[in-house]
Design a protein around this motif. Structure first.
Motif, PDB file in Angstrom:
ATOM      1  N   UNK B 152      33.435  28.957  42.884  1.00 48.47           N
ATOM      2  CA  UNK B 152      33.091  27.558  42.654  1.00 48.47           C
ATOM      3  C   UNK B 152      34.236  26.582  42.896  1.00 48.47           C
ATOM      4  N   UNK B 153      34.811  26.634  44.080  1.00 40.01           N
ATOM      5  CA  UNK B 153      35.868  25.674  44.408  1.00 40.01           C
ATOM      6  C   UNK B 153      35.236  24.371  44.909  1.00 40.01           C
ATOM      7  N   UNK B 154      36.017  23.300  44.891  1.00 38.23           N
ATOM      8  CA  UNK B 154      35.497  22.058  45.459  1.00 38.23           C
ATOM      9  C   UNK B 154      35.869  21.944  46.925  1.00 38.23           C
ATOM     10  N   UNK B 155      36.823  22.790  47.293  1.00 37.44           N
ATOM     11  CA  UNK B 155      37.295  22.755  48.681  1.00 37.44           C
ATOM     12  C   UNK B 155      37.457  24.187  49.176  1.00 37.44           C
ATOM     13  N   UNK B 156      36.944  24.456  50.361  1.00 36.15           N
ATOM     14  CA  UNK B 156      37.164  25.776  50.963  1.00 36.15           C
ATOM     15  C   UNK B 156      37.853  25.576  52.303  1.00 36.15           C
ATOM     16  N   UNK B 157      38.846  26.436  52.553  1.00 40.05           N
ATOM     17  CA  UNK B 157      39.552  26.385  53.835  1.00 40.05           C
ATOM     18  C   UNK B 157      39.037  27.526  54.696  1.00 40.05           C
ATOM     19  N   UNK B 158      38.718  27.234  55.940  1.00 38.46           N
ATOM     20  CA  UNK B 158      38.222  28.264  56.842  1.00 38.46           C
ATOM     21  C   UNK B 158      39.184  28.387  58.017  1.00 38.46           C
ATOM     22  N   UNK B 159      39.647  29.622  58.252  1.00 36.91           N
ATOM     23  CA  UNK B 159      40.585  29.841  59.355  1.00 36.91           C
ATOM     24  C   UNK B 159      39.813  30.456  60.520  1.00 36.91           C
ATOM     25  N   UNK B 160      39.640  29.701  61.581  1.00 33.58           N
ATOM     26  CA  UNK B 160      38.908  30.167  62.767  1.00 33.58           C
ATOM     27  C   UNK B 160      37.626  30.890  62.343  1.00 33.58           C
ATOM     28  N   UNK B 161      36.724  30.236  61.647  1.00 38.17           N
ATOM     29  CA  UNK B 161      35.627  30.951  60.980  1.00 38.17           C
ATOM     30  C   UNK B 161      34.668  31.649  61.932  1.00 38.17           C
ATOM     31  N   UNK B 162      34.564  31.180  63.152  1.00 37.53           N
ATOM     32  CA  UNK B 162      33.527  31.766  64.020  1.00 37.53           C
ATOM     33  C   UNK B 162      34.108  32.583  65.162  1.00 37.53           C
ATOM     34  N   UNK B 163      35.426  32.720  65.187  1.00 37.86           N
ATOM     35  CA  UNK B 163      36.033  33.346  66.366  1.00 37.86           C
ATOM     36  C   UNK B 163      35.708  34.829  66.464  1.00 37.86           C
ATOM     37  N   UNK B 164      35.368  35.455  65.325  1.00 38.78           N
ATOM     38  CA  UNK B 164      35.066  36.883  65.386  1.00 38.78           C
ATOM     39  C   UNK B 164      33.590  37.181  65.619  1.00 38.78           C
ATOM     40  N   UNK B 165      32.815  36.137  65.866  1.00 37.60           N
ATOM     41  CA  UNK B 165      31.381  36.350  66.097  1.00 37.60           C
ATOM     42  C   UNK B 165      31.096  36.261  67.590  1.00 37.60           C
ATOM     43  N   UNK B 166      30.093  37.010  68.040  1.00 37.84           N
ATOM     44  CA  UNK B 166      29.814  36.896  69.469  1.00 37.84           C
ATOM     45  C   UNK B 166      29.059  35.593  69.751  1.00 37.84           C
ATOM     46  N   UNK B 167      29.097  35.193  70.996  1.00 38.70           N
ATOM     47  CA  UNK B 167      28.632  33.859  71.389  1.00 38.70           C
ATOM     48  C   UNK B 167      27.201  33.592  70.942  1.00 38.70           C
ATOM     49  N   UNK B 168      26.329  34.606  71.055  1.00 35.21           N
ATOM     50  CA  UNK B 168      24.925  34.439  70.720  1.00 35.21           C
ATOM     51  C   UNK B 168      24.756  34.069  69.245  1.00 35.21           C
ATOM     52  N   UNK B 169      25.634  34.651  68.402  1.00 37.90           N
ATOM     53  CA  UNK B 169      25.526  34.463  66.969  1.00 37.90           C
ATOM     54  C   UNK B 169      26.134  33.143  66.522  1.00 37.90           C
ATOM     55  N   UNK B 170      27.098  32.677  67.292  1.00 35.28           N
ATOM     56  CA  UNK B 170      27.953  31.591  66.859  1.00 35.28           C
ATOM     57  C   UNK B 170      27.202  30.302  66.523  1.00 35.28           C
ATOM     58  N   UNK B 171      26.369  29.884  67.446  1.00 36.39           N
ATOM     59  CA  UNK B 171      25.737  28.581  67.268  1.00 36.39           C
ATOM     60  C   UNK B 171      24.778  28.620  66.082  1.00 36.39           C
TER      61      UNK B 171
END
Lengths: 534, 344, 328
Positions: B152-171
């Motif tokens: 339950x944070x008010x702020x979440x930091x995401x580091x390259x959140x989608x880079x490990x997903x394949x292109x089809x999944x990303x969008x």
């Protein structure tokens, strides 16, 4: 960004927690005591005597012999360990578990038993003469000592190289293969550079062991630097010039440590990718199967067959008197000291390794180096230092189990660093950071996220220390509580008096009991690399 | 800097050097973030964006500057006390714990329903007994998010959140997670080097280079009115032209164009390819360019047109199909953006 | 309350009985296998519990020096006179009557220690490769071309060093140095100790060895065919030197009474007989049945050089000499 790049950055907290600093200080002080002691003794020296005893050409000659021996042992040991580690991790050879066990087992053979085994091959009572009727030329000098030492130290190299192979990302080898490189080229340019840190680290441990060993080398009639130290202590009952010589050995150790750092700088163990380590398709040996098995057969025959044969032979020569009760008591006593010492070593080793990885800096590297200096300190000098400080500052501890264990822990703590370090590097810091981002303190994060995954390397490391303690002699001789004796002491005193038949059951129980623990090392150590993979 | 009462995170003059004499990896960096807002830190690799994120999280100590959350100075507070969540590029799930145990690890509220609720939130009902290595990349990412939500944070930091997903999944993942975050009202700072990701996922974009923020604004604003050539080229393709400005107009090889803001003298301007129109010349019309290359991209096409010695890109819909070598008329539909000097 | 009282009483009683228990702490350079039965007998006879720390004579000597005034040891029992001499300063004076029980030849005039057994330096040789007329008459013969590469010695061994000391004291440093150099030139081979020299002869590495008299018996007792024989040099040669093992009471001991009991026990006829028969050594007192395979002590005394065992503790010059010629 790689796991490792974060590793060094992750530690930039202002000061390491006490939970790390206190154990590190204990290790630092414990291993510094012998250095202090030696410096203090060295100050008593008389300048003219110094020239005659310490700074003379013969010592240079002995030092050169030591270095030659180190080179021979490391070369031979690597020739045994590297192919074996490769075969059991990368090929389709069968019975990998059993082969790994057999390759690790010689660790349990006491050095002088190995020396006797090689000598026994050729001697009057030797197998060659008794069973085949041929007299082989005796194996003496540099090659005899080198072979004896490498035959029971190569398992240490093997275990480390095997772990490194298991922790290596097979994708690298595969991508090199896809670039059209031959197996040999891949091995030289991809595999070897990645093995390099593990190799150099275990060379250091084995090399320092060789520099300090006296028993096996003396039996092989090869004169090395430790011979000079021993002569000074035992021939002249002198502690001043022996201290000078010991300090020279420690200087050599410091040089070796710096050299190790220099040649492994910027090279690390860990996989940098984020994928899990897939099991590579094993390389088919095809018609090389026979050669591989011949290699294993030869190594096992030399490193295990010979010592077991010589022990069996001794038992046949003189029927040992019924000492079974004594043997049982001694074995139990040995394990009851070695066990806690091994656990304690681990309790101190983990914080030191964490400190060096997470809070790198002058303090951490000083403590780490001191641990290696402690490991390299000639055992006799180490024990005398403990005698000196205990009698002056804590006489109630003198000749107590506590002091004996303290001495064991301080002289072997460096041995436990390797497995923990490798596992910690492979685990990385991400998960700890993730835990902290979830609101957990660094200590709790380490305890809950990292420690459970360190269990296996910790068991592996403490078993290694355990086996070394079981085989240890000089420290035990000088610091053991009254009436306490170990299996190794019994073997040594009996062989020393030529009562080989009486010594054999004790030596055999060292090997048999240790073999159980070697089996456990493999069980834990092997899967540590896999557990840490993800 | 905006003046809102709603500011959640304030970053003030953050500076970090890895070696005492070396260049600053993060150099006097400042920005604000509103509650519930999604900010993308975008820039080429090595621009300091991940280091910035780690300083906000508390895994890296700044050499100078401050980090404030709801006005409270966090700069010297340990990571675990900041109440800021972080999801790593490789998700950093604890491999020896089940999904349920991972989520419970940092949860404010304990209990079975809690795990089920967060798993439901990320669409992974019934996964609580699985181990991380039994999950696909997308599932792992959603577990990592659920784990972060549970604290339950008010702020979440995401580091390259989608880079490990394949292109089809990303969008799909982007839309799904954006919806999740928005409905939970959690503010996000995320790091990426992918302009499409930044534009589609973020409310606001901060473009970084060499440890500094070059431009910080609403996604469309930064795209439409890049501050300098670097921002213009980093966020999508553009035509960089030279011209002479006078008031609200600039004279270029494409003719006299309106400017988004007045300028004078020699200026560089940016013209997005989709802002240009193209058509074949009509009878006795003078062409102002000739097509030198055509790229067919499915639903649209890109033409490279030589206009009086200057090559420009033009994006056009399928309806018109012109061949290489065709003399054409290129027209500008919209305003040119005068650019400031890129800082080197 | 009652319980506490009882426990307290028990503790006190326990302590009292502990304090009353008679003990003696012995540092023994002599091996456990030989000595253990003797220790048991001592405990049975005197009711004193003996706590023994076994180890190499030299390691224990170094340990005693390091412990100094805080040593827990009461008695040090050493294998050679060199170690005893080196520790003279750490020993308490023995009453003169102790040394009066031993034979003249073995007496320590300074009364710092007492000899507990005698042994001699001998020559061992291969019975397969050495004919009787090939045996050297004296140690000087060993430097002949005929013995080149065939002789073993152990320069780090206490017995050998005592021999060199005696050699120095009778013939002078220069003669000894010349002999050592000639031996080295004649390719004498260095071994670690006495036992390894016997092994080396049996293994065919060398044909002769310079050792103490009591080692070979342990081999031949088990194997009558063992191809190593033992002999002496011509009468009066330094190679036939008589040496001692001995014990002293540690100055730091707070239990000198029991220490004395142990020393007295070692000199008792029973203990002397045991050492003689089990250890293949010479008794230090009269009235002991000699070992059947050893030459009688009278004969040995006749052929051995007249060297005062008291002087054999002077190691320093010997070590310097050995260092000078490069043996240490």
């Amino acid at each position: 960004m790689t796991v490792l790049a974060t590793f060094t950055r992750a530690g930039r907290t202002p000061s390491p927690p006490l939970l790390l600093v206190v154990p590190a200080l204990v290790v630092g002080i414990g291993t510094l005591l012998p250095v202090f002691y030696l410096l203090m003794r060295a100050l008593d020296a008389d300048a003219s005597q110094l020239g005659e005893i310490v700074f003379r050409q013969r010592n240079l000659f002995l030092l050169l012999n030591t270095l030659k021996l180190v080179a021979v042992v490391l070369t031979l040991g690597t020739l045994f360990a590297l192919p074996a580690a490769w075969l059991v991790t990368r090929t389709d050879i069968r019975f990998k578990g059993l082969l790994s066990f057999l390759m690790a087992l010689p660790l349990a053979v006491p050095g002088y038993v190995m020396a006797y085994a090689l000598l026994g091959l050729s001697g009057y009572y030797g197998f060659a003469r008794q069973w085949a009727g041929i007299s082989l030329p005796p194996l003496h000098g540099l090659w005899g000592a080198g072979l004896a030492l490498s035959l029971y130290t190569f398992p240490y190299l093997f275990l480390n190289l095997r772990a490194a192979f298991l922790g290596m990302d097979p994708a690298l080898e595969e991508s090199a293969q896809s670039l059209g490189k031959s197996r040999l080229v891949i091995f030289r340019h991809i595999v070897l550079p990645q093995l390099w840190p593990a190799m150099v680290a275990s060379w250091l441990i084995v090399g320092l062991y060789v520099i300090g060993d006296f028993g096996a080398i003396a039996l092989m009639r090869y004169e090395v630097f430790s011979y000079a130290i021993f002569t000074q202590y035992s021939g002249a009952f002198d502690r001043t010039y022996a201290a000078w010589l010991s300090l020279m050995l420690l200087a050599l150790t410091v040089v070796a440590l710096s050299a190790q750092r220099a040649v492994t700088r910027n090279r690390r163990f860990a996989r940098t990718g984020t994928g899990s380590a897939r099991i590579t398709r094993p390389i088919g040996l095809g018609r090389w199967h026979l050669a591989a098995w011949a290699f294993f057969a030869l190594v096992v025959l030399c490193s295990l067959g010979l010592p077991l044969m010589v022990l069996g032979h001794w038992m046949r020569l003189g029927v040992p008197e019924a000492e079974w009760a004594h043997l049982g008591r001694t074995a139990l006593g040995t394990f009851l000291t070695a066990g806690p010492a091994a656990v304690l070593t681990m309790v101190l080793a983990v914080p030191v390794v964490v400190l060096t990885l997470r809070h790198p800096g002058p303090f951490a590297s000083l403590i780490e180096r001191l641990a290696f200096v402690g490991y390299a300190t000639p055992a006799l000098a180490f024990a005398l230092a403990m005698v000196f400080f205990a009698l002056r500052n804590a006489p109630f501890l003198y000749q107590s189990y506590a002091l004996l264990m303290f001495a064991y822990v301080m002289s072997f703590v460096a041995l436990a660093f390797g497995p923990i370090r490798l596992a910690l590097l492979q685990i990385g810091t991400r998960q700890e950071e993730a835990a902290r981002a979830l609101g957990v303190s660094p200590t709790t994060a380490f305890m809950r996220v990292v420690l459970p995954r360190l269990r296996r390397p910790m068991v592996a490391g403490s078993l290694l220390v355990f086996i070394m303690v079981v085989k240890e002699l000089p420290i035990t001789y000088l610091l053991a509580p009254m009436g306490y004796s170990t299996l190794a002491m019994n073997v040594f005193s009996r062989t020393n008096e030529g009562m080989m038949g009486d010594a054999a059951p004790f030596a055999l129980s060292i090997i048999l009991f240790s073999s159980l623990f070697v089996g456990l090392i493999l069980k834990y150590e092997g899967s540590a690399a896999r557990a840490a993979g993800k | 800097m905006r003046m809102t009462d709603n500011i959640l995170l304030s970053v003030r003059s953050l500076t970090r050097r890895f070696t005492s004499s070396g260049p600053a990896v993060v150099d006097d960096l400042s920005f604000d973030l509103d509650a519930g807002e999604i900010l993308a830190l975008i820039g080429p690799s090595g621009c300091g964006k991940t280091t910035t994120l780690r300083m906000i999280a508390g895994f890296e100590t700044p050499d100078a500057g401050r980090v404030l959350l709801s006005g409270r100075d966090l700069t010297s507070m340990p990571a675990e006390q900041r109440g800021i969540g972080m999801v790593f590029q490789d998700y950093a799930l604890f491999p020896h714990m089940t999904v349920g145990e991972n989520i419970r690890f940092g949860a404010r509220r304990k209990g079975r329903e809690m795990v089920a609720r967060y798993l439901g939130m990320v669409g992974l009902d019934g996964f609580d007994q699985r181990y991380p290595d039994q999950l696909s990349g997308g599932q792992q990412q959603r577990v990592a998010l659920a784990r972060s939500f549970a604290a339950e944070p008010r702020l979440i930091l995401l580091d390259e959140p989608f880079s490990n997903l394949d292109a089809a999944l990303r969008s799909a993942a982007r839309r799904e997670i954006r919806r999740l975050l928005k409905s939970a009202g959690i503010a996000i700072v995320f790091v990426t080097h992918d302009q499409e990701e930044a534009l589609s996922f973020a409310d606001r974009i901060a473009v970084m280079r060499d440890g500094r923020i070059l431009q910080n604004g609403a996604a469309h604003e930064v795209y439409d009115r890049p501050a300098d050539a670097f921002v213009a080229t980093f966020l999508g393709r553009t035509n960089l032209l030279e011209g002479t400005a006078e008031g609200g107009f600039v004279r270029t090889s494409l003719g006299l164009l309106p400017l988004t803001r007045p300028a004078s003298g020699r200026v560089s301007i940016s013209l997005r390819p989709e802002r240009l129109g193209i058509r074949a010349v009509e009878a006795d019309e003078q062409p102002n360019g000739r097509i030198v290359a055509v790229e067919f991209k499915g639903h649209d096409m890109t033409y490279w047109v030589d206009c009086n010695g200057v090559e420009v890109q033009v994006d056009a819909m399928q309806s018109i199909r012109l061949a290489e070598g065709t003399p054409v008329c290129v027209a500008v539909d919209g305003e040119a953006v005068p650019l400031g000097d890129s800082k080197q | 309350m009652k319980k506490t009282l009882l426990a307290g009483l028990g503790l006190v009683l326990g302590l009292t009985s502990f304090a009353a228990a008679e003990t003696v702490t012995i540092y023994s350079g002599r091996g456990e296998t030989l000595i253990a039965p003797l220790i048991k007998q001592f405990e049975a006879e005197t009711g004193v519990t003996a706590e023994v720390r076994y180890g190499g004579t030299s390691e224990l000597a170094t340990l005693l020096l390091e412990e100094g005034a805080k040593s827990p040891a009461d008695v040090f029992w050493a294998q050679d006179a060199g170690a005893l001499g080196a520790l003279s300063s750490a020993f308490a004076d023995l009453p003169a009557e102790v040394n009066e029980t031993v034979l003249d030849a073995f007496r320590n005039d300074a009364n710092k220690w007492v000899a507990t057994s005698g042994r001699t330096r001998v020559l061992v040789y291969s019975t397969e490769r050495v004919k009787d007329d090939d045996l050297p008459k004296n140690i000087a013969d060993l430097t002949n071309e005929k013995y080149k590469g065939r002789v073993a010695w152990a320069p780090t061994n206490g017995g050998f060093q005592a021999f060199v000391t005696a050699f120095r004291l009778t013939k002078g440093d220069e003669t000894v140095k010349a002999w050592l150099k000639a031996m080295i030139a004649n390719e004498a081979k260095v071994y670690r100790n006495n036992g390894t020299q016997i092994d080396a002869i049996a293994n065919g590495e060398v044909d002769f060895g310079l050792i103490n008299n009591y080692y070979l018996g342990r081999y031949t007792a088990r194997d009558a065919e063992f191809p190593v024989g033992q002999t002496t040099f011509a009468a009066g040669d330094i190679g036939n030197l008589v040496l001692v093992a001995g014990a002293g009471i540690v100055e730091a001991s707070d239990n000198k009474e029991n220490a004395r009991k142990f020393i007295d026990f070692l000199l008792s006829p029973a203990a002397q007989q045991f050492i003689t028969l089990q250890g293949y050594e010479y008794p230090v007192r009269t009235g002991i049945i000699p070992h059947a395979t050893l030459e009688p002590l009278e004969a040995v005394n006749e052929i051995s050089p007249k060297v005062d065992t008291n002087t054999l503790g002077d190691l320093e010059a010997t070590l310097n000499l050995l260092r000078e010629v490069g043996l240490l």
